[in-house]
Structure formats: C-alpha cells, structure tokens
Write a protein that holds these residues in place. Structure first.
Motif: not given
Length: 190
Positions: A121-144
């Motif tokens: 489960l700790a590994d999943v936390v790390t994976d979610l955290d990594t995935s969120m980095m891409f999601i937040t970048r994609a949101i900023a780019l989609a807004d742009q």
C-alpha cells in the motif's frame, strides 16, 4: 493515388504522422502529451493493483483487497473517460504495451508480491503521488490551451487521487505527507 484505410502504405503514413506529432508534443509539452503519461501510469498502476489483489496477505487482507479492487475499477473508468476526452480533441493516445512502458513513470517489480500489505500500500501511495504530478501539469496545460472540458475531467481525476491517497495513508496510520518523495522534494526547494 487513392488508398484505402487498410492499405499498408496508408497505415504506415498515418503512423509516421502520429509519431512525428507525438515526438513534437513530448518536446513541447501539451495537455495531450501529458495525458498520455497519465494513461500509461493508470495502466501500470492498474496492473500493480491486480498483482496486489492476488497476493496481499495479513489480518486486513479482505478489506485491503476490496479497496484495491475498487481502485482498479475506478482507474479503468477514468482511463476510458480520459481517452474519450482526448479523442474528442483529436489527440493521439497510447494504446500498446510498448507505449505504456515508454510513457509511464511508475515502476513494477515482480518481487512486490512477497511484500507485506503495508509495503504494498505504501508503494501505491508513491505511485499516486507520481501520477498526481502529471495530472497537475496536464491541468495547467489544458487551461493554457483553453481546453476546459479536459481541464475539468483532469481536475476531477486529481480529486479522486487525493482522496484515495488520504484513505491509504489513514489505512497505513501515517500522516498525509509520509512516504511521498515528491512532497519532500518540494519542501527542499523552499
């Protein structure tokens, strides 16, 4: 000369055009390109969750399996929704194992099936955290790029990741920021 869709020359030409656009998008990041990473991360995370469902043990095994199965189902739905939104915008999407492997930033290890439930489960936390980095970048780019529907979909996706991460941290009896190297890097930058 006219080609039919199944003509090998047409297929090769279409694929060459796609690859040229994909290469461009990864050198000049776009919401579509960043979303390709999100899709790849989603596929790999879903596979990792399946491995955990099959191999997790311990006193909370039944509850953990239920949570992991729900997460996996949610990821599948999210992936389909994101792919549909990208196709609506005429974006290229990764569709093969080779592309998923190339675009993911998550790591798989067959040894994980022998890990404790908490380690899994700790590994999943790390994976979610990594995935969120891409999601937040994609949101900023989609807004742009003024792609409001894509931005809204990605924002809902981010909310699910944050909520799921909090639930896992509570299950692990850890603070929200524990075991999240990307947050630790951000704190070092301050």
């Amino acid at each position: 000369m006219t080609f039919t869709k199944t003509d090998p020359q047409t297929i090769e030409a279409a694929y060459a055009i796609e690859q040229k656009q994909v290469d461009h998008d990864h050198h000049v990041p776009t919401a579509g390109a960043m979303s390709g990473h999100i899709i790849a991360n989603n596929v790999v995370l879903s596979t990792k969750l399946q491995q955990m469902v099959w191999t997790i043990t311990g006193p909370t095994m039944i509850a953990d399996r239920a949570q992991l199965t729900t997460m996996q189902q949610d990821l599948h739905t999210q992936r389909d929704q994101l792919i549909s939104a990208l196709l609506d915008l005429g974006e290229n999407i990764p569709t093969t194992t080779v592309e998923f492997s190339q675009y993911t930033m998550l790591h798989e290890d067959p040894r994980n099936k022998y890990a404790s439930a908490d380690e899994m489960l700790a590994d999943v936390v790390t994976d979610l955290d990594t995935s969120m980095m891409f999601i937040t970048r994609a949101i900023a780019l989609a807004d742009q790029e003024k792609k409001a529907p894509l931005s809204q979909l990605l924002t809902r996706l981010l909310g699910w990741y944050q909520h799921t991460l909090r639930n896992l941290q509570e299950r692990l009896d850890r603070p929200l920021t524990a075991g999240r190297p990307l947050l630790e890097e951000d704190e070092d930058d301050d």
